[in-house]
Design a protein around this motif. Sequence first.
Motif, PDB file in Angstrom:
ATOM      1  N   GLN A   1       0.863  -1.175   0.000  1.00 40.97           N
ATOM      2  CA  GLN A   1       0.000   0.000   0.000  1.00 40.97           C
ATOM      3  C   GLN A   1       0.908   1.236   0.000  1.00 40.97           C
ATOM      4  O   GLN A   1       1.576   1.519   0.994  1.00 40.97           O
ATOM      5  N   ALA A   2       0.931   1.954  -1.123  1.00 35.67           N
ATOM      6  CA  ALA A   2       1.825   3.111  -1.237  1.00 35.67           C
ATOM      7  C   ALA A   2       1.390   4.248  -0.322  1.00 35.67           C
ATOM      8  O   ALA A   2       2.204   5.065   0.104  1.00 35.67           O
ATOM      9  N   SER A   3       0.083   4.309  -0.050  1.00 34.67           N
ATOM     10  CA  SER A   3      -0.422   5.396   0.797  1.00 34.67           C
ATOM     11  C   SER A   3      -0.617   4.899   2.228  1.00 34.67           C
ATOM     12  O   SER A   3      -1.395   3.975   2.489  1.00 34.67           O
ATOM     13  N   LEU A   4       0.081   5.556   3.147  1.00 31.78           N
ATOM     14  CA  LEU A   4      -0.044   5.194   4.566  1.00 31.78           C
ATOM     15  C   LEU A   4      -1.473   5.428   5.046  1.00 31.78           C
ATOM     16  O   LEU A   4      -2.027   4.647   5.834  1.00 31.78           O
ATOM     17  N   LEU A   5      -2.089   6.504   4.530  1.00 25.93           N
ATOM     18  CA  LEU A   5      -3.473   6.824   4.926  1.00 25.93           C
ATOM     19  C   LEU A   5      -4.426   5.706   4.504  1.00 25.93           C
ATOM     20  O   LEU A   5      -5.281   5.276   5.282  1.00 25.93           O
ATOM     21  N   GLU A   6      -4.244   5.217   3.285  1.00 26.57           N
ATOM     22  CA  GLU A   6      -5.083   4.106   2.804  1.00 26.57           C
ATOM     23  C   GLU A   6      -4.848   2.853   3.640  1.00 26.57           C
ATOM     24  O   GLU A   6      -5.779   2.109   3.944  1.00 26.57           O
ATOM     25  N   LEU A   7      -3.589   2.618   3.989  1.00 26.70           N
ATOM     26  CA  LEU A   7      -3.288   1.444   4.815  1.00 26.70           C
ATOM     27  C   LEU A   7      -4.043   1.544   6.149  1.00 26.70           C
ATOM     28  O   LEU A   7      -4.633   0.572   6.612  1.00 26.70           O
ATOM     29  N   ALA A   8      -4.027   2.750   6.739  1.00 28.88           N
ATOM     30  CA  ALA A   8      -4.715   2.946   8.018  1.00 28.88           C
ATOM     31  C   ALA A   8      -6.215   2.729   7.859  1.00 28.88           C
ATOM     32  O   ALA A   8      -6.857   2.068   8.676  1.00 28.88           O
ATOM     33  N   ARG A   9      -6.800   3.284   6.777  1.00 28.33           N
ATOM     34  CA  ARG A   9      -8.247   3.121   6.525  1.00 28.33           C
ATOM     35  C   ARG A   9      -8.619   1.656   6.390  1.00 28.33           C
ATOM     36  O   ARG A   9      -9.698   1.247   6.762  1.00 28.33           O
ATOM     37  N   ASP A  10      -7.686   0.888   5.835  1.00 28.09           N
ATOM     38  CA  ASP A  10      -8.003  -0.482   5.463  1.00 28.09           C
ATOM     39  C   ASP A  10      -7.443  -1.516   6.449  1.00 28.09           C
ATOM     40  O   ASP A  10      -7.370  -2.688   6.132  1.00 28.09           O
TER      41      ASP A  10
END
Length: 328
Positions: A201-210
Amino acid sequence: MNATYHSGSNTMTKPLILQIGSFNGHAPADGELAERYEVLEYWKATDKVAFLREHANRIEVVATTANFGCGTEMIAALPKLRAICTWGVGYDKIDLESAATRKILVSNTPDVLNDCVADIAWGLLLACARDIGWGDRFVRENHWENKTGHLPLGARVSGKKLGIVGLGRIGEAIARRGLGFDMQVSYHNRNARADVPYTYQASLLELARDSDFMVLATVGGASTKHLINEEIMRALGPEGRLINIARGSVIDEPAMVRLLVSGELGGAGLDVFEDEPKVPDQLKTLNSVVLMPHVASATHETRRAMTDCVLENLHSFFTQGKIVTPII
Ligand code: 8YV
């Protein structure tokens, strides 16, 4: 530089090292260093400036720990320094730039602690999700026997989403354990890795959301300071749990405390803190939080291996001018 001493009829020389702090996380370690080396115990000196001034020109090798490090000023104060051997994997308190400029070798103790640190990450994760610390307090305080209240339901771990921030060697050991719990494992690194079966997951924010559980296993230091900010923790959310076995500096701690108190972050399992050994008092009041005193590597086996690794690096440097497990 060597010191001469007499052992029986033999005259032997012990190489000199400056030990910045005690390796007291492994009881035999300081004694084992002292058997092999003439050890200047920096942490015991009352006047540290005078101590360095007196000895600086003799010191070619420093032994230190992840906790004490070897900062800019120390390196600058040691003009003859050639090697720094640290006990621990983290090097956020060592000025690697100064060391590199002066061609000073730096070793740490990698790999030997991967499993034990990963085990504690998992211990914190399970304890957090299933209220193990809270349950233990509940029983000890006789609430079960006296029928005074009950524990809330926990969160299932198996089959959930595990997000790892920093898929290095420790992160990988954590990820592997996740597969045993049938979890979907994703990770965030600066770059994707071709050699692992986990989702990048290149985006840390997306990783957190998911993620249901986000585990921090990055390096510490300036490059990751407050990487986990309020926005990231809000994205992890009221059902999310944050586990940190990396460094306290990776999380914006005041923001984390606020979000845990308000319930906007579901829980946290923490082995490391921004200003150790200080832990924010509010955290101690929260049942959604599990706290440990920076002990992820603290098993007999791992601490033995860490000490052996430092001894090996020192021996190799003094006998061959090389270190075995270089950071640089
Ligand atoms: C050390 C650590 O136990 O290896 C590291 O980076 O943080 C720990 O394993 C300890 O902090 C040594 O100072």
